[in-house]
Design an enzyme around this catalytic site. Structure first.
Site, PDB file in Angstrom:
ATOM      1  N   GLU A 112       0.857  -0.857   0.524  1.00 61.15           N
ATOM      2  CA  GLU A 112       0.488   0.144  -0.194  1.00 61.15           C
ATOM      3  C   GLU A 112       1.073   1.254  -0.066  1.00 61.15           C
ATOM      4  O   GLU A 112       0.748   2.332  -1.072  1.00 61.15           O
ATOM      5  CB  GLU A 112      -0.998  -0.034   1.085  1.00 61.15           C
ATOM      6  N   TYR A 140      -6.400   7.030   3.830  1.00 68.22           N
ATOM      7  CA  TYR A 140      -6.301   5.966   2.656  1.00 68.22           C
ATOM      8  C   TYR A 140      -5.738   3.934   3.254  1.00 68.22           C
ATOM      9  O   TYR A 140      -5.991   3.693   3.329  1.00 68.22           O
ATOM     10  CB  TYR A 140      -5.931   6.619   1.731  1.00 68.22           C
ATOM     11  N   ASP A 185      -9.520   4.779  -3.650  1.00 70.04           N
ATOM     12  CA  ASP A 185      -9.185   5.415  -5.187  1.00 70.04           C
ATOM     13  C   ASP A 185      -9.699   5.623  -6.023  1.00 70.04           C
ATOM     14  O   ASP A 185     -10.631   6.008  -5.885  1.00 70.04           O
ATOM     15  CB  ASP A 185      -7.811   4.189  -4.884  1.00 70.04           C
ATOM     16  N   CYS A 222     -18.685  -2.595 -20.746  1.00 70.48           N
ATOM     17  CA  CYS A 222     -19.372  -2.742 -19.592  1.00 70.48           C
ATOM     18  C   CYS A 222     -20.886  -3.310 -19.494  1.00 70.48           C
ATOM     19  O   CYS A 222     -21.423  -4.681 -18.779  1.00 70.48           O
ATOM     20  CB  CYS A 222     -20.949  -1.271 -20.087  1.00 70.48           C
ATOM     21  N   CYS A 241     -19.961  -6.106 -17.460  1.00 67.35           N
ATOM     22  CA  CYS A 241     -19.648  -6.091 -16.002  1.00 67.35           C
ATOM     23  C   CYS A 241     -20.011  -6.568 -15.390  1.00 67.35           C
ATOM     24  O   CYS A 241     -22.230  -6.791 -15.497  1.00 67.35           O
ATOM     25  CB  CYS A 241     -19.365  -4.360 -15.990  1.00 67.35           C
TER      26      CYS A 241
END
Length: 350
Positions: free
Chosen positions: A45, A128, A146, A205, A208
């Site tokens: 991270e 975060y 994010d 899409c 998805c």
């Protein structure tokens, strides 16, 4: 009425399509009882802050090979860690990496705390990063947002307000969807969705898992979101880099001040970086202009460096000569490696 987004639908997709990453515990392994290593989650991270997955992978493998535990990293020499980090950018992260590792060992017995609040007391860990570590390593209830998550939420709910203005709304929407179980897998699933399917350009899409409840898809506006405010024009600064060698081949280098840009990194002595830099050579010698310019872009400005070279034998006013066998260009940050490349092509240093 369109259906509402179902976190389980996304988790089912993630169980099949999760990206393989060296720091990630695959969902099948987690379901078999294998827990993520908080050290590896934390390290990844920190490295991933403002940096792409592709750029981080090799660095992560290198770091975990040299320093496989947080105690190993805490015991490392500063210069070795900074050299290993060279080229990854945003060097304050490397300095905080060491501070955090040492705090975990000194104050927490070598074990990372498992809550967002406790994690934020450690150097270099903000909202975060603490949320990511708490959820991924410890399955705590925490919302990770994010750029990928912002994009998914903006399309899923057809949020028209531009970023960064819309960030609080997108965070609220993301939090409302976060389930009370498998939080770590879910947060990684949303990020994977944004990175692989709900991509910035040409989102796929049709495949998805959330295509049915997606409002932007229904409106035909997915590719236009999220909207963003115009970026400010970056200023350009100038500077001078001095590259000197002794007849025995040693290179004149200096460690930059810990605070400031490229703090703690090895580099070439130089002038200040501003609109009208004044000469500030580190040693009295005959400097030659290579006639070549190094260009580099930082987060907030563009930089143009004039590169001067020389053979020198006197003692420098700042910096120190490093014997050629002990010098590795790979230990330099990117902008300094660019200077090295120019200097090595210049006849006076061949």
């Amino acid at each position: 009425m369109r259906e509402t987004p179902d976190p389980q639908t996304l988790l089912d997709w993630y169980d099949v399509h999760a990206r393989a990453m060296p720091w990630r515990t695959p969902p099948a392994d987690k379901q078999a009882g294998i827990r993520p290593d908080p050290y590896r989650v934390w390290l990844s991270e920190i490295m991933l802050q403002q940096t792409t997955v592709a750029a981080v992978k090799d660095y992560f493998v290198k770091f975990t090979s040299i320093w496989p535990t947080v105690a190993d990293l805490a015991a490392a020499e500063d210069a070795d860690v900074m050299a290993a980090w060279a080229g990854l950018g945003y060097y304050a992260r490397a300095r905080n990496l060491l501070k955090c590792a040492r705090a975990v060992v000194a104050d927490h017995g070598g074990a990372f705390p498992d809550t967002v609040e406790a994690l934020q007391t450690l150097p270099g860990i903000g909202p975060y990063t603490s949320a990511a570590i708490a959820s991924i390593a410890f399955d705590r209830q925490a919302t990770v947002v994010d750029g990928n998550v912002e994009r998914v939420m903006s399309r899923l709910y057809a949020v028209e307000d531009p970023l960064p203005t819309s960030k609080p709304e997108l965070t609220k929407l993301a939090a409302a969807l976060t389930p009370t179980s498998r939080q770590g897998d879910y947060n990684q699933a949303v990020m994977d969705l944004g990175a692989t399917i709900c991509s910035p350009k040409n989102p796929a899409c049709g495949i998805c898992p959330w295509k049915d409840p997606c409002k932007a898809r229904a409106l035909g506006t997915a590719a236009e979101l999220p909207k963003k405010l115009p970026k400010k024009v970056k200023p350009t600064r100038k500077g001078i880099a001095y590259v000197a060698r002794r007849p025995d081949g040693a290179w004149l280098l200096e460690t930059r001040p810990e605070k400031g840009l490229l703090g703690g990194m090895l580099g070439w002595p130089g002038s200040d970086w501003n609109e009208d830099p004044q000469p500030h050579p580190p040693i009295e010698t005959q400097w030659q202009d290579t006639g070549m310019e190094v260009r580099h872009t930082f987060t907030h400005f563009h930089l143009k460096l004039q590169v001067l070279t020389s053979w020198a034998e006197t003692e420098p006013e700042r910096g120190q000569f490093v014997p050629h066998p002990q010098f590795s260009p790979a230990s330099l940050p990117t902008v300094m490696r660019k200077v090295y490349d120019v200097a090595c092509h210049h006849v006076t240093l061949n």
